[in-house]
Design an enzyme around this catalytic site. Structure first.
Site, PDB file in Angstrom:
ATOM      1  N   ALA A  46      96.705  69.553  13.573  1.00  0.00           N
ATOM      2  CA  ALA A  46      96.365  70.961  13.343  1.00  0.00           C
ATOM      3  C   ALA A  46      97.495  71.696  12.651  1.00  0.00           C
ATOM      4  O   ALA A  46      97.273  72.440  11.684  1.00  0.00           O
ATOM      5  CB  ALA A  46      96.017  71.640  14.668  1.00  0.00           C
ATOM      6  N   SER A  73     101.459  65.035  19.008  1.00  0.00           N
ATOM      7  CA  SER A  73     100.575  64.244  19.863  1.00  0.00           C
ATOM      8  C   SER A  73      99.585  63.412  19.059  1.00  0.00           C
ATOM      9  O   SER A  73      99.076  62.394  19.552  1.00  0.00           O
ATOM     10  CB  SER A  73      99.813  65.165  20.821  1.00  0.00           C
ATOM     11  OG  SER A  73     100.692  65.793  21.728  1.00  0.00           O
ATOM     12  N   TRP A  76      99.682  59.556  18.882  1.00  0.00           N
ATOM     13  CA  TRP A  76      99.270  58.714  19.998  1.00  0.00           C
ATOM     14  C   TRP A  76      97.763  58.497  20.058  1.00  0.00           C
ATOM     15  O   TRP A  76      97.284  57.730  20.899  1.00  0.00           O
ATOM     16  CB  TRP A  76      99.757  59.327  21.312  1.00  0.00           C
ATOM     17  CG  TRP A  76     101.236  59.440  21.345  1.00  0.00           C
ATOM     18  CD1 TRP A  76     101.999  60.535  21.037  1.00  0.00           C
ATOM     19  CD2 TRP A  76     102.176  58.400  21.658  1.00  0.00           C
ATOM     20  NE1 TRP A  76     103.332  60.254  21.149  1.00  0.00           N
ATOM     21  CE2 TRP A  76     103.477  58.944  21.534  1.00  0.00           C
ATOM     22  CE3 TRP A  76     102.040  57.061  22.044  1.00  0.00           C
ATOM     23  CZ2 TRP A  76     104.619  58.200  21.772  1.00  0.00           C
ATOM     24  CZ3 TRP A  76     103.179  56.324  22.291  1.00  0.00           C
ATOM     25  CH2 TRP A  76     104.455  56.892  22.154  1.00  0.00           C
ATOM     26  N   GLU A 145      81.892  55.428  20.537  1.00  0.00           N
ATOM     27  CA  GLU A 145      82.645  55.637  21.767  1.00  0.00           C
ATOM     28  C   GLU A 145      81.753  56.356  22.781  1.00  0.00           C
ATOM     29  O   GLU A 145      80.622  56.745  22.462  1.00  0.00           O
ATOM     30  CB  GLU A 145      83.934  56.422  21.498  1.00  0.00           C
ATOM     31  CG  GLU A 145      84.939  55.649  20.652  1.00  0.00           C
ATOM     32  CD  GLU A 145      86.239  56.393  20.437  1.00  0.00           C
ATOM     33  OE1 GLU A 145      86.458  57.408  21.129  1.00  0.00           O
ATOM     34  OE2 GLU A 145      87.032  55.980  19.577  1.00  0.00           O
ATOM     35  N   HIS A 275      91.524  60.681  31.410  1.00  0.00           N
ATOM     36  CA  HIS A 275      90.990  59.502  30.727  1.00  0.00           C
ATOM     37  C   HIS A 275      90.762  58.404  31.749  1.00  0.00           C
ATOM     38  O   HIS A 275      91.649  58.103  32.554  1.00  0.00           O
ATOM     39  CB  HIS A 275      91.952  59.029  29.644  1.00  0.00           C
ATOM     40  CG  HIS A 275      91.289  58.131  28.636  1.00  0.00           C
ATOM     41  ND1 HIS A 275      90.888  56.846  28.938  1.00  0.00           N
ATOM     42  CD2 HIS A 275      90.958  58.338  27.338  1.00  0.00           C
ATOM     43  CE1 HIS A 275      90.334  56.311  27.867  1.00  0.00           C
ATOM     44  NE2 HIS A 275      90.359  57.190  26.890  1.00  0.00           N
ATOM     45  N   ARG A 324      83.414  60.920  29.644  1.00  0.00           N
ATOM     46  CA  ARG A 324      84.630  60.530  30.351  1.00  0.00           C
ATOM     47  C   ARG A 324      84.721  61.076  31.770  1.00  0.00           C
ATOM     48  O   ARG A 324      85.230  60.394  32.666  1.00  0.00           O
ATOM     49  CB  ARG A 324      85.849  60.977  29.539  1.00  0.00           C
ATOM     50  CG  ARG A 324      86.048  60.159  28.286  1.00  0.00           C
ATOM     51  CD  ARG A 324      87.215  60.670  27.465  1.00  0.00           C
ATOM     52  NE  ARG A 324      87.408  59.831  26.283  1.00  0.00           N
ATOM     53  CZ  ARG A 324      88.288  60.113  25.326  1.00  0.00           C
ATOM     54  NH1 ARG A 324      89.046  61.186  25.420  1.00  0.00           N
ATOM     55  NH2 ARG A 324      88.410  59.302  24.292  1.00  0.00           N
ATOM     56  N   HIS A 385      94.684  63.310  30.330  1.00  0.00           N
ATOM     57  CA  HIS A 385      94.643  62.886  28.927  1.00  0.00           C
ATOM     58  C   HIS A 385      94.499  64.048  27.952  1.00  0.00           C
ATOM     59  O   HIS A 385      95.158  64.084  26.925  1.00  0.00           O
ATOM     60  CB  HIS A 385      93.486  61.914  28.734  1.00  0.00           C
ATOM     61  CG  HIS A 385      93.328  61.410  27.336  1.00  0.00           C
ATOM     62  ND1 HIS A 385      94.317  60.722  26.681  1.00  0.00           N
ATOM     63  CD2 HIS A 385      92.278  61.488  26.470  1.00  0.00           C
ATOM     64  CE1 HIS A 385      93.904  60.393  25.468  1.00  0.00           C
ATOM     65  NE2 HIS A 385      92.673  60.855  25.310  1.00  0.00           N
ATOM     66  N   GLU A 409      94.634  71.163  20.231  1.00  0.00           N
ATOM     67  CA  GLU A 409      94.438  71.096  21.681  1.00  0.00           C
ATOM     68  C   GLU A 409      94.855  72.374  22.393  1.00  0.00           C
ATOM     69  O   GLU A 409      94.323  72.690  23.456  1.00  0.00           O
ATOM     70  CB  GLU A 409      95.198  69.902  22.266  1.00  0.00           C
ATOM     71  CG  GLU A 409      94.876  69.645  23.724  1.00  0.00           C
ATOM     72  CD  GLU A 409      95.457  68.355  24.259  1.00  0.00           C
ATOM     73  OE1 GLU A 409      95.327  68.093  25.466  1.00  0.00           O
ATOM     74  OE2 GLU A 409      96.044  67.591  23.456  1.00  0.00           O
ATOM     75  N   ARG A 420      85.455  67.259  26.783  1.00  0.00           N
ATOM     76  CA  ARG A 420      85.501  66.882  25.363  1.00  0.00           C
ATOM     77  C   ARG A 420      84.778  65.567  25.119  1.00  0.00           C
ATOM     78  O   ARG A 420      84.999  64.587  25.817  1.00  0.00           O
ATOM     79  CB  ARG A 420      86.961  66.745  24.908  1.00  0.00           C
ATOM     80  CG  ARG A 420      87.110  66.228  23.475  1.00  0.00           C
ATOM     81  CD  ARG A 420      88.563  66.163  23.066  1.00  0.00           C
ATOM     82  NE  ARG A 420      89.290  65.140  23.801  1.00  0.00           N
ATOM     83  CZ  ARG A 420      89.501  63.898  23.356  1.00  0.00           C
ATOM     84  NH1 ARG A 420      88.987  63.511  22.198  1.00  0.00           N
ATOM     85  NH2 ARG A 420      90.215  63.044  24.070  1.00  0.00           N
TER      86      ARG A 420
END
Length: 578
Positions: A46, A73, A76, A145, A275, A324, A385, A409, A420
């Site tokens: 962002a 971030s 990752w 996913e 997560h 999740r 997470h 985020e 999310r």
């Protein structure tokens, strides 16, 4: 949105128990000043997107990052970027999946923006040099996913999508770093958002810059002030509020805390995504943990309990690919039923060659811990997470505080709602940072964002000793953790309330205004707001699960908006979504 309660029937919150938070950090007076039209804070997807877009649209941009450019971030992120790029897919289908995952709290307008503009933003990444994985026909390879009903996830390096996007964006920025219209300050921790003179209602005035502490040498080290017509917060998440997280060490909630202190509204703070599949290495492990991407389950890996029983098909029609929050909660319940502190991820049937090619980063990281993804069951457990809440923004990234924007985020755009959807975070950062930059440029050109002088906000300042961080993290992990209750949240609130926030004045406490203390103060303030919001929401929804209120309640199909009153009292107000 149908089903929302009338304002008069909104749930009432308990009065008289709200904590007070300071409106600024304890810090030395700024020893230097920098000026720009826009100050961008953060160098993840962002922040980099906003800075690159603004560079050609306003005279001068200042990008501030906490460590180095490539350390956000975003690096990752393993999974990928969600966008309806397949002709057989559609933005409408992506929207439907996102709304389902968000458990009734998404803003459909924000989601529509995401799914309609996302494909173009992804194609711009490709044009800018991002090397996504391709299929045999030379087209973007698309995978699936959890929560998605179509193959719409683009990835790079198998499971190194964030690292590749970061590399490409940093390369674009490095190519123009000599441009006098842009400046980068690395190793800079932003302390507070500066505000101009307050209005007649006593609330802080517009944002007009930030104070920051630079670790370095030369004329710009120590504490300084970066002044601008607008500020864009892109500071990432809150992972270090908890004892264990997949977030990097710098994710200490700086942006949310600074925005709140400046007078901005934050919302959906109680919705924390844990997560499901994070490598379990024992109960004593702390800090950033190894993530085993949801994409592994997307390719067909299974979850087993410690008796070898596959349990997700009995929980949800999508089994291991359920949203999740559902998977994480099911794992915690199964762990309790078997008396274990972890479950097992089984990918062995997918084949060694496939796993090494598709997940090279995860394969190597697991090998570092003596675990072979191709031959071993992987012990996993939920860990913090992602944070679905943040600084409340409109569709252009504007916060409630004039001149202050947020993206990524740290922002609460309304896209995620209570939970999310997998791989929606990177595309959200792209889409809304792009929109924020365009909006700022238009307002700067129109003279709608004049330069203003900062004034000091009244009231006491705050400084929490760095030594208190583990105590704060323990309270947050035990209170507003994966499964919450009134008893646990009240205990966490009490423990957080007992933390000394005036450590620089307290006799015998070893603390001074410096990065460890400033970050710990931010961790404490975010943990406090999170705990109060989780206590207020007496239902379960998405990433917020209350064992004493285990079902969703239509009366709570709304946002909890948090602000600081002029005296520093934390105010949490139930607010209809649209």
């Amino acid at each position: 949105m149908p089903g929302l309660p009338a304002a008069a029937s909104l749930p009432r919150l308990a009065a008289g128990s709200s904590p007070r938070l300071a409106a600024r950090l304890a810090a030395p007076v700024a020893g230097w000043t920098a000026e720009a039209d826009v100050v961008v804070v953060g160098s993840g997807i962002a922040g980099l997107t906003a800075a690159l877009e603004l560079r050609t649209r306003v005279p001068r941009v200042l990008l501030v990052t906490k460590t180095v450019l490539a350390s956000g971030s975003t690096v990752w992120a393993q999974g990928g970027v969600a966008a309806a790029l397949d002709p057989a897919d559609s933005p409408a289908a992506h929207l439907a999946d996102t709304l389902t995952a968000g458990a009734g709290l998404c803003d459909p307008r924000a989601v529509e923006v995401l799914v309609t503009e996302g494909p173009a933003r992804v194609r711009e990444l490709v044009a800018g040099g991002t090397r996504f994985d391709l299929d045999l026909a030379g087209s973007l390879a698309l995978t699936r996913e959890g929560g998605h009903h179509a193959d719409r996830i683009v990835h790079a390096g198998g499971d190194a999508t964030g690292a590749e996007i970061s590399r490409a964006l940093v390369a674009q920025l490095e190519a123009v770093r000599a441009d006098p219209g842009i400046e980068v300050i690395e190793h800079a921790l932003v302390l507070d958002v500066l505000t101009a003179a307050p209005g007649p209602d006593g609330r802080p005035g517009p944002a007009c810059g930030v104070t920051l502490h630079v670790i370095g040498a030369g004329t710009r080290d120590g504490v300084g002030a970066a002044l601008g017509r607008a500020v864009v917060l892109a500071t990432g998440g809150i992972g270090q509020v908890f004892r264990s997280s997949t977030n990097p060490a710098q994710a200490t909630g700086d942006g949310i805390a600074a925005a709140l202190r400046a007078g901005a509204t934050v919302g959906d703070v109680e919705f924390v995504q844990f997560h499901p599949t994070v490598l379990w290495l024992g109960s004593g492990v702390r800090g950033q943990l190894t993530l085993v991407s949801e994409a592994v389950r997307g390719e067909g890996a299974l979850l087993l309990d410690t008796d070898g029983v596959r349990f997700m098909p009995a929980v949800h029609p999508m089994a291991e690919l359920a949203p999740r929050d559902i998977v994480a909660h099911a794992m915690v319940r199964q762990m309790a039923a078997t008396g274990s502190d972890h479950v097992l991820l089984d990918a062995r049937h997918l084949g060694a060659d496939f796993l090494r090619a598709r997940f090279p980063t995860i394969y190597e990281r697991l090998l570092d811990h003596g675990i072979d993804l191709t031959a071993d069951l992987v012990p996993v457990a939920p860990a913090q997470h992602y944070h679905s809440g943040g600084v409340v923004t409109d569709l252009s990234g504007r916060s409630s505080l004039r001149g202050l924007y947020a993206a990524g985020e740290v922002a609460c755009t309304g896209v995620h709602g209570a939970n999310r959807l997998a791989s929606n975070s990177l595309v959200e950062g792209l889409v809304f940072a792009h929109r924020a930059a365009r909006d700022i440029a238009t307002r700067v050109a129109a003279g709608d964002l004049p330069r203003r002088d900062p004034v000091e906000r009244p009231g006491p300042d705050a400084l929490v000793a760095a030594a208190a961080r583990s105590r704060i993290q323990a309270a947050a992990s035990a209170g507003p953790g994966v499964i919450r209750s009134e008893e646990g949240l009240l205990r966490a609130a009490e423990r957080l309330g007992a933390v000394r926030t005036d450590a620089h004045h307290a006799v015998g406490i070893v603390a001074a205004p410096q990065p460890g203390e400033w970050e710990t103060t931010n961790v404490h303030q975010v943990a406090t707001v999170l705990t109060q919001a989780a206590l207020a929401r007496t239902e379960s929804r998405g990433g917020h699960f209350r064992s004493d209120h285990p079902a969703p309640d239509e009366a709570w199909r709304l946002r909890l908006a948090a602000t600081l009153a002029p005296d520093g009292t934390l105010e949490i107000v139930p607010t209809p979504l649209v």
